[in-house]
Write an enzyme that holds these catalytic residues in place. Structure first.
Site, PDB file in Angstrom:
ATOM      1  N   CYS A  95       0.826  -1.218   0.000  1.00  0.00           N
ATOM      2  CA  CYS A  95       0.000   0.000   0.000  1.00  0.00           C
ATOM      3  C   CYS A  95       0.861   1.269   0.000  1.00  0.00           C
ATOM      4  O   CYS A  95       1.595   1.516   0.952  1.00  0.00           O
ATOM      5  CB  CYS A  95      -0.900  -0.057   1.235  1.00  0.00           C
ATOM      6  SG  CYS A  95      -1.595   1.490   1.784  1.00  0.00           S
TER       7      CYS A  95
ATOM      8  N   CYS B 275       0.164   3.775   2.802  1.00  0.00           N
ATOM      9  CA  CYS B 275       0.663   3.245   4.076  1.00  0.00           C
ATOM     10  C   CYS B 275       2.130   3.637   4.273  1.00  0.00           C
ATOM     11  O   CYS B 275       2.553   3.953   5.382  1.00  0.00           O
ATOM     12  CB  CYS B 275       0.535   1.726   4.119  1.00  0.00           C
ATOM     13  SG  CYS B 275      -1.174   1.151   4.019  1.00  0.00           S
TER      14      CYS B 275
END
Length: 98
Positions: free
Chosen positions: A23, A26
Site C-alpha cells: 500500500c 501506508c
C-alpha cells in the site's frame, strides 16, 4: 511481548495502524507516525498491524481500506480514521484521550 488483545485493553491509549506492505499511502504514513511518536512520547503506544498477516484482527474491526488508524483505550475504540492522516490530527486524538 503482549498480545494484540492485551495491548488494546491497556489503560494507556494504543494507536493501531492497520496497513499492507503493498500500500503506497501506508508508506506515506510511516514517517508521519514516527513524528507523532516523538511528540507523544510514552503517553501512548503506536503499533502496526499488517492486514495480510493479521486477517482475524482486520475482519474483527472491519478494515475495508488501508491505512486505517484506530485509537484504543481499555479495549474501546475512541477514534478511527482511514487514509493518510496528518500528524497533528493524530496527535490531537491521542492527547484528548490520554
Amino acid at each position: 511481548m503482549a498480545t494484540f488483545s492485551e495491548m488494546i485493553n491497556s489503560d494507556k491509549p494504543v494507536l493501531v495502524d492497520f496497513f499492507a506492505t503493498w500500500c503506497g499511502p501506508c508508506k506515506t504514513m510511516a514517517p508521519i507516525l514516527e513524528e507523532v511518536k516523538k511528540k507523544i512520547g510514552e503517553s501512548a503506544s503506536i503499533i502496526k498491524v499488517d492486514v495480510d498477516i493479521n486477517m482475524e484482527a482486520s475482519a474483527k474491526y472491519e478494515i475495508k481500506g488501508v491505512p486505517t488508524l484506530i485509537l484504543f483505550k481499555n479495549g474501546k475504540i475512541l477514534w478511527r480514521m482511514s487514509g493518510v492522516v496528518p500528524g497533528h490530527i493524530i496527535e490531537q486524538a491521542i492527547r484528548k484521550n490520554v
